[in-house]
Each structure stands twice: as structure tokens, then as C-alpha cells.
Write an enzyme that holds these catalytic residues in place. Structure first.
Site, PDB file in Angstrom:
ATOM      1  N   MET A  49       0.675  -1.349   0.060  1.00  0.00           N
ATOM      2  CA  MET A  49      -0.137  -0.049   0.026  1.00  0.00           C
ATOM      3  C   MET A  49       0.840   1.427  -0.125  1.00  0.00           C
ATOM      4  O   MET A  49       0.371   2.254   0.363  1.00  0.00           O
ATOM      5  CB  MET A  49      -1.078   0.048   1.212  1.00  0.00           C
ATOM      6  CG  MET A  49      -1.839  -1.174   0.790  1.00  0.00           C
ATOM      7  SD  MET A  49      -2.883  -1.050  -0.378  1.00  0.00           S
ATOM      8  CE  MET A  49      -4.176   0.424   0.126  1.00  0.00           C
ATOM      9  N   HIS A  71      -3.035  -5.209 -10.357  1.00  0.00           N
ATOM     10  CA  HIS A  71      -4.194  -4.285 -10.208  1.00  0.00           C
ATOM     11  C   HIS A  71      -5.456  -5.022 -10.318  1.00  0.00           C
ATOM     12  O   HIS A  71      -5.675  -5.619 -11.556  1.00  0.00           O
ATOM     13  CB  HIS A  71      -3.935  -3.026 -10.799  1.00  0.00           C
ATOM     14  CG  HIS A  71      -5.006  -1.969 -10.923  1.00  0.00           C
ATOM     15  ND1 HIS A  71      -5.231  -1.259  -9.553  1.00  0.00           N
ATOM     16  CD2 HIS A  71      -6.188  -1.760 -11.441  1.00  0.00           C
ATOM     17  CE1 HIS A  71      -6.183  -0.493  -9.746  1.00  0.00           C
ATOM     18  NE2 HIS A  71      -6.649  -0.596 -10.826  1.00  0.00           N
ATOM     19  N   VAL A  90       0.893   5.813 -11.078  1.00  0.00           N
ATOM     20  CA  VAL A  90      -0.064   4.982 -10.327  1.00  0.00           C
ATOM     21  C   VAL A  90      -0.635   4.126 -11.236  1.00  0.00           C
ATOM     22  O   VAL A  90      -1.467   4.340 -12.030  1.00  0.00           O
ATOM     23  CB  VAL A  90      -1.205   5.766  -9.254  1.00  0.00           C
ATOM     24  CG1 VAL A  90      -2.112   4.703  -8.476  1.00  0.00           C
ATOM     25  CG2 VAL A  90      -0.290   6.525  -8.324  1.00  0.00           C
TER      26      VAL A  90
END
Ligand code: GRF
Length: 218
Positions: free
Chosen positions: A92, A111, A146
Site C-alpha cells: 500500500m 491491479h 500509479v
């Protein structure tokens, strides 16, 4: 061929870590996990590592002055274990440019959506709320964005009318547990080449077939 040496970074449940461990133990991937590093001392992933005799360490970001100092510690541990490939499995924290330079195209992430749709946190919920008819999961090399790096493999799952966020997430997670070990095995076999954004896998003929959801009736 030598086994690829993995460092797996986790923060939570570690079901992807478990799947990688299981594939290794079944001889399905030519890899060994040299170390598991958790950013969270309470992560269940640490217990999973312990059960399989895998060295595990906890590194807490609040103990460091900034992100790069935290990442320097991670790199130090990974280097000391001679890690070839860093596997982000529910980790995280966003990695710094320093870390990504140290392990260029040697950091994979998973993901729970079909990137580039629904990046960031809660990919499953975002896809569910949007009303897509298919979602899935993506393994990609990490870059400085990201969830933006070059895509290695994706799995597609349908979204059904009676799905809830949870049933969809569960269907996606099952596929995560299949594609992550596969991506690692491609890497271990030296079959991945990256040019610009494109990752090619040598020796595969590619997917075929078109899916419709709902199915066509004419
Ligand atoms: C997975 O949904 C993964 O796609 C995301 O974080 C979750 C990790 O789950 N990056 P687990 O800790 O592997 O069970």
C-alpha cells in the site's frame, strides 16, 4: 536455469503471496521467495510467510524521515537477499523514483481492474459502480505513475446482473491468483521484452476470440 529470486512486498492479507508460494511449491514456477517485506506489522501475509519458512521483515514508513529513506531501507534489504524481481502484492505504499531506478523493469504490480481503466484504490468497486460489462485484473511493470506501467498480462471476467461489489471482487481475485504466477514465470523464463509501453511475451500466439456480455442473440 537458475531460479528467479523474488522479494514480495505486502501490506495486507497476502492471498496473492499465497498463490505465488503455492505455485512455487507445486513446481509450476521457477522462482524462490528470498524475502517478504511488509509495511504493516499486522499483515496476515507475514503469517503466511512464516508458515512456509520464508524470511519476513516489517518496515514501517513512519519510522523514516521521508519516502526515499523508507525506500532506501527496502532496497537495502532486497539487495542483501540478492533479489532479481520485486513483486508488489497488495503493497500500500507508492514507490519513489529512486526505488524504481534501482529495480528498473524489475518491479511487477497487480491491479484488480483492466488498466488503464479504474487505476488507484478500489478498482473493483469503481468498475462495478461504473456499470462495465467486463472487468478483470492486470499485471504490469511498475513505473513512476500509479498503475501506469507497461502491461504484461490481463484476465477478463464478466460482470453479471446479480453481482455485488463483493462477488465481482471475488471473481477478479481468483484470476489474480492465476495471472500473477504466470507473469512471474514468463519473467523467470526470460520471455518478456519491453519496448516503449509494449511488453512482448516470446513463444505465445496471443488470445483469440471475442466475448460479448450479455451474449448476442441475433
Ligand atoms: C489485490 O486485490 C490486488 O489486486 C491489489 O491488492 C489486493 C491484494 O490482496 N493490488 P492480497 O493481499 O494479495 O490478498
Amino acid at each position: 536455469m537458475d531460479k528467479v529470486r523474488l522479494g514480495v512486498l505486502v501490506s495486507g492479507s497476502g492471498s496473492n503471496l499465497q498463490s505465488i508460494i503455492d505455485h512455487i511449491e507445486q513446481g509450476l514456477i521457477e522462482a524462490e521467495i528470498r524475502v517478504v517485506i511488509s509495511s504493516n506489522p499486522d499483515a496476515f501475509a507475514l503469517e503466511r510467510a512464516g508458515r512456509h519458512g520464508i524470511p519476513a521483515e516489517t518496515v514501517i514508513h513512519a519510522d523514516f524521515a521521508d519516502r526515499e529513506a523508507f525506500d532506501r531501507k527496502l532496497v537495502e534489504i532486497l539487495r542483501s537477499r540478492s533479489v532479481d524481481l520485486v513483486v508488489l502484492a497488495g503493497f500500500m505504499r507508492v514507490l519513489s523514483p529512486y526505488f524504481l531506478r534501482e529495480f528498473r523493469m524489475r518491479v511487477m504490480n497487480i491491479h484488480p481492474a483492466l488498466l488503464p481503466s479504474f487505476p488507484g484504490l478500489h478498482g473493483q468497486k469503481k468498475a462495478f459502480d461504473y456499470g462495465v460489462k467486463f472487468s478483470g485484473c492486470t499485471v504490469h511493470f511498475a513505473d513512476e505513475g500509479v498503475d501506469t506501467g507497461p502491461i504484461i498480462i490481463q484476465a477478463v471476467v464478466p460482470v453479471l446482473d446479480d453481482d455485488t461489489e463483493d462477488t465481482l471482487a471475488e471473481r477478479i481475485l481468483k484470476e489474480e491468483h492465476r495471472i500473477y504466477p504466470q507473469a512471474i514465470q514468463y519473467f523467470a523464463q526470460g520471455r518478456l521484452t519491453v519496448s516503449d509501453r509494449k511488453v512482448r511475451v516470446s513463444g505465445v500466439s496471443g488470445a483469440s476470440g471475442v466475448m460479448h456480455n450479455p451474449p448476442l442473440s441475433i
